[in-house]
Design an enzyme around this catalytic site. Structure first.
Site, mmCIF file in Angstrom:
data_model
loop_
_atom_site.group_PDB
_atom_site.id
_atom_site.type_symbol
_atom_site.label_atom_id
_atom_site.label_comp_id
_atom_site.label_asym_id
_atom_site.label_seq_id
_atom_site.Cartn_x
_atom_site.Cartn_y
_atom_site.Cartn_z
ATOM 1 N N GLU A 127 -71.537 34.493 45.726
ATOM 2 C CA GLU A 127 -71.047 35.277 44.671
ATOM 3 C C GLU A 127 -69.489 35.565 44.802
ATOM 4 O O GLU A 127 -68.775 35.874 43.851
ATOM 5 C CB GLU A 127 -71.669 36.663 44.321
ATOM 6 C CG GLU A 127 -71.346 37.835 45.341
ATOM 7 C CD GLU A 127 -72.342 37.808 46.634
ATOM 8 O OE1 GLU A 127 -72.907 36.784 46.824
ATOM 9 O OE2 GLU A 127 -72.173 38.876 47.341
ATOM 10 N N GLY A 136 -76.036 43.736 51.710
ATOM 11 C CA GLY A 136 -75.745 45.279 51.664
ATOM 12 C C GLY A 136 -75.112 45.573 53.051
ATOM 13 O O GLY A 136 -75.246 44.558 53.982
ATOM 14 N N SER A 184 -59.208 56.149 20.334
ATOM 15 C CA SER A 184 -58.192 56.529 21.122
ATOM 16 C C SER A 184 -56.944 55.113 21.199
ATOM 17 O O SER A 184 -55.790 55.347 21.459
ATOM 18 C CB SER A 184 -58.621 56.387 22.684
ATOM 19 O OG SER A 184 -58.983 55.171 23.210
ATOM 20 N N GLY A 185 -57.382 54.027 20.554
ATOM 21 C CA GLY A 185 -56.278 52.897 20.670
ATOM 22 C C GLY A 185 -56.720 52.159 22.026
ATOM 23 O O GLY A 185 -56.288 50.840 21.989
ATOM 24 N N GLY A 186 -57.371 52.753 22.911
ATOM 25 C CA GLY A 186 -57.944 51.954 24.147
ATOM 26 C C GLY A 186 -58.827 50.765 23.628
ATOM 27 O O GLY A 186 -59.503 50.729 22.576
ATOM 28 N N VAL A 187 -59.249 50.103 24.656
ATOM 29 C CA VAL A 187 -59.908 48.778 24.484
ATOM 30 C C VAL A 187 -61.297 49.125 24.077
ATOM 31 O O VAL A 187 -61.808 48.515 23.158
ATOM 32 C CB VAL A 187 -60.116 47.796 25.804
ATOM 33 C CG1 VAL A 187 -60.841 46.514 25.496
ATOM 34 C CG2 VAL A 187 -58.800 47.675 26.201
ATOM 35 N N ASP A 188 -61.951 50.083 24.929
ATOM 36 C CA ASP A 188 -63.245 50.427 24.793
ATOM 37 C C ASP A 188 -63.716 51.027 23.391
ATOM 38 O O ASP A 188 -64.734 50.529 22.740
ATOM 39 C CB ASP A 188 -63.979 51.415 25.867
ATOM 40 C CG ASP A 188 -63.472 50.906 27.256
ATOM 41 O OD1 ASP A 188 -63.306 49.596 27.212
ATOM 42 O OD2 ASP A 188 -63.419 51.684 28.374
ATOM 43 N N SER A 189 -63.099 52.018 23.053
ATOM 44 C CA SER A 189 -63.269 52.570 21.662
ATOM 45 C C SER A 189 -62.984 51.684 20.418
ATOM 46 O O SER A 189 -63.721 51.693 19.600
ATOM 47 C CB SER A 189 -62.699 54.129 21.498
ATOM 48 O OG SER A 189 -61.234 53.652 21.430
ATOM 49 N N HIS A 247 -72.375 34.354 51.070
ATOM 50 C CA HIS A 247 -72.493 35.009 50.041
ATOM 51 C C HIS A 247 -71.857 34.137 48.764
ATOM 52 O O HIS A 247 -70.746 33.807 48.537
ATOM 53 C CB HIS A 247 -71.221 36.193 50.062
ATOM 54 C CG HIS A 247 -71.696 37.361 50.641
ATOM 55 N ND1 HIS A 247 -72.493 38.356 50.226
ATOM 56 C CD2 HIS A 247 -71.554 37.497 52.029
ATOM 57 C CE1 HIS A 247 -72.862 39.157 50.903
ATOM 58 N NE2 HIS A 247 -72.214 38.783 52.225
ATOM 59 N N CYS A 293 -77.867 37.153 51.699
ATOM 60 C CA CYS A 293 -77.346 38.033 53.081
ATOM 61 C C CYS A 293 -78.328 38.865 53.416
ATOM 62 O O CYS A 293 -79.503 38.534 53.949
ATOM 63 C CB CYS A 293 -76.103 38.583 52.939
ATOM 64 S SG CYS A 293 -75.236 39.312 54.475
ATOM 65 N N TYR A 294 -78.043 40.166 53.247
ATOM 66 C CA TYR A 294 -79.228 41.177 53.620
ATOM 67 C C TYR A 294 -80.570 40.737 53.114
ATOM 68 O O TYR A 294 -81.567 40.964 53.588
ATOM 69 C CB TYR A 294 -79.017 42.653 53.255
ATOM 70 C CG TYR A 294 -79.669 43.616 53.706
ATOM 71 C CD1 TYR A 294 -79.626 44.307 54.884
ATOM 72 C CD2 TYR A 294 -80.550 44.117 52.691
ATOM 73 C CE1 TYR A 294 -80.518 45.234 55.169
ATOM 74 C CE2 TYR A 294 -81.546 45.021 53.156
ATOM 75 C CZ TYR A 294 -81.229 45.902 54.315
ATOM 76 O OH TYR A 294 -82.417 46.627 54.541
ATOM 77 N N LYS A 346 -66.227 45.329 31.730
ATOM 78 C CA LYS A 346 -64.966 45.350 31.225
ATOM 79 C C LYS A 346 -64.442 43.909 30.696
ATOM 80 O O LYS A 346 -63.747 44.071 29.378
ATOM 81 C CB LYS A 346 -63.649 45.914 32.048
ATOM 82 C CG LYS A 346 -62.652 46.163 31.196
ATOM 83 C CD LYS A 346 -62.547 47.727 30.871
ATOM 84 C CE LYS A 346 -61.269 48.000 30.257
ATOM 85 N NZ LYS A 346 -61.360 49.479 29.690
#
Ligand code: XMP
Length: 519
Positions: free
Chosen positions: A177, A60, A229-234, A175, A87-88, A374
């Site tokens: 990650e 953080g 919508s044609g988008g990835v998520d929907s 770190h 770290c923190y 995503k």
């Protein structure tokens, strides 16, 4: 079918700084163990109730010495759950368990040499005695709490790794990650798989099985609708729900007439033919053009499109009055608290990529992607059999080409823009740049004309703007360094193949000060 996931298999990432916590959670999932982010004010009772397999305390921006610096409920250290502090988080372990964190030290930022100084149970065995890692700290642990040993040091951190195997509490000042720590993933893997003993069994196929079981149980034999919508998520959300309940799902694709070339056909083809999903193709371009007639100001165009969208959605769902559920492609980052170190602000974005749905629709929400990032949604889409073009589709604004025509939107202008845009997309893909670019498109400056010459003729046509940007989250963006050769082919093809266009320019504005879209 696989049993629903056992809660013991979860790693809870305690959030002391939002962007660090998200990255850690994603890395744990890459290790095929489910992870969730929780605010740092979580209590020991709350954690005990969730009974996670391990806890990771994130890094953080704060110093443990700053007044009001976030602390961990000390009773959490006594739960017997394996803990890794980063770290923190490592400094908190030292400070809260009776060690000392020194202040006003030189600090270390960026690439740093780590030296192993004892047998470690968290550093991977293949990490050499001296190896590189990524640090970002000014305070440092100077005295260990009782029962801990130091197993690595660096020039600015006398205790760079601390371990108490009896209590299964570990801390790393670096770190693990970030990609700049080459042995970072090995460190996280050793903690998660070995110290905490969590098996790598969280994968997309188990996510599908779990979601399918959950959706079936919740929906029963009710009807469900989904706006595509044609988008990835929907698209991924719809495919997943369809796998669970088949023909009880009806998808509605509102075709605004403002989609890119071939996009509507692809949506209809993929969903209706390939996936066998019941799909209403609301072919409403004409009514959108009517609503847009005479409008030139960007916000009035957006508003007109948004309102029309809601009316159209209502018109088509009116006939589905028995529907009880609505599917939405909400993702994990849309939901997690973005309060950072404080962790108090719970910001939930309303994320209607298709332009907003009627407020008064009384439907229960199904959000099957709400646990996912995503990149995981993309993997899930592939697993469900969606084509690459859909899974790797770039973000596309709800108002579509309506905000990429500068000036009034007419069917003819949309036609011109679709052709130019298809060339930009095709050539970018041919150059292998598609996945490294956040968004790329053509915009039509319909209100501008310039003089040119083609053959023996003077021309007086419109310019096309090519826009291609790199970005992580659309909040900031840089113009993409597309090779001149690729730009040259795009320019030649657009001028030769698209009527009414006689000039092509490349937009070299970053965001800020520009925006990604032109309107
Ligand atoms: P800007 O242009 O603000 O865009 O840099 C940031 C991101 O948002 C998308 N965008 C929209 N998406 N409705 C949407 O659903 C809109 O009105 C809209 N305007 C911009 C844009 O494509 C980019 O990804």
């Amino acid at each position: 079918m696989q049993e629903p996931r056992d809660v013991h298999d979860t790693v809870l990432v305690v959030d002391f700084g939002a962007q660090y916590a998200q990255l850690i959670a994603r890395r744990v999932r890459e290790l095929q163990v489910f992870s969730e982010i929780v605010p740092n004010r979580i209590t020991a009772e709350e954690i005990a109730e969730r009974s996670p397999g391990a806890i990771i305390l994130s890094g953080g921006p704060a110093s443990v010495h700053v007044e009001g610096a976030p602390q961990l409920d000390p009773a959490i250290f006594d739960l017997g759950i394996p803990i890794l502090g980063i770290c923190y988080g490592a400094q908190l372990i030292a400070q809260q368990l009776g060690g000392v964190v020194g202040r006003g030290m030189a600090g270390e930022y960026g690439r740093t040499q780590l030296a192993r100084s004892g047998d470690s149970l968290v550093l991977p065995d293949d990490a050499p005695t001296q190896h590189e890692c990524w640090m970002s700290h000014f305070d440092g642990i100077t005295e260990l709490p009782e029962g801990f040993v130091a197993t690595a040091t660096s020039a600015g951190a006398p205790v760079a790794v601390l371990e108490n195997d009896e209590r299964r509490i570990y801390g790393v000042q670096f770190h693990p990650e970030v990609v700049h720590s080459p042995y970072g993933m090995g460190t996280m893997a050793r903690f998660v798989h070995e110290r905490a003993g969590l098996a790598p069994d969280w994968k997309m196929s188990s996510v599908i099985d779990e979601q399918v079981a959950e959706i079936r149980a919740r929906v029963g034999d009710a009807r469900v609708i989904c706006g595509l919508s044609g988008g990835v998520d929907s698209s991924v959300a719809a495919a997943l729900v369809h796998k669970a309940i088949g023909s009880q799902l009806t998808c509605i694709y509102v075709d605004t007439g403002l989609m890119r070339k071939g996009e509507s056909e692809q949506v209809v083809e993929t969903f209706r033919r390939n996936l066998g999903i019941e799909l209403i193709h609301a072919d409403e371009g004409e009514s959108f053009f009517e609503a847009l007639a005479g409008l030139t100001e960007p916000e009035s165009k957006r508003k007109a499109i948004g309102e029309r969208f809601i009316r159209v959605f209502e018109k088509y769902t009116g006939g589905l009055s028995e529907a009880e559920f609505l599917v939405q492609g909400t993702l994990y980052p849309d939901l997690i608290e973005s309060g950072g170190a404080d962790g108090t602000a719970s910001v939930i974005k309303s994320h209607h990529n298709v332009g907003g749905l009627p407020d008064d629709m009384e439907l229960e929400l199904i959000e099957p992607l709400r646990d996912l990032f995503k990149d995981e949604v993309r993997a899930l889409g592939t697993e469900l059999g969606l084509p690459d073009e859909m899974v790797w589709r770039q973000p596309f604004p709800g108002p579509g080409l309506g905000v990429r025509i500068i000036g009034e939107v007419t069917p003819e202008r949309v036609g011109v823009l679709q052709e130019a845009d298809a060339i930009v997309r095709h050539e970018l893909a041919a150059a292998g740049l598609e996945r490294s670019i956040w968004q790329s498109y053509a915009a039509l400056l319909a209100d501008v004309r310039s003089v040119g010459v083609m053959g023996d003729e003077r021309t007086y046509g419109h310019p096309i703007v090519i826009r291609a940007v790199t970005s992580d989250d659309a909040m900031t963006a840089d113009w993409a360094r597309v090779p001149y050769e690729t730009l040259e082919i795009m320019s030649q093809r657009i001028i030769n193949e698209v009527d009414g266009v006689n000039r092509v320019v490349y937009d070299i504005t970053s965001k800020p000060p520009g925006t990604i879209e032109w309107e």
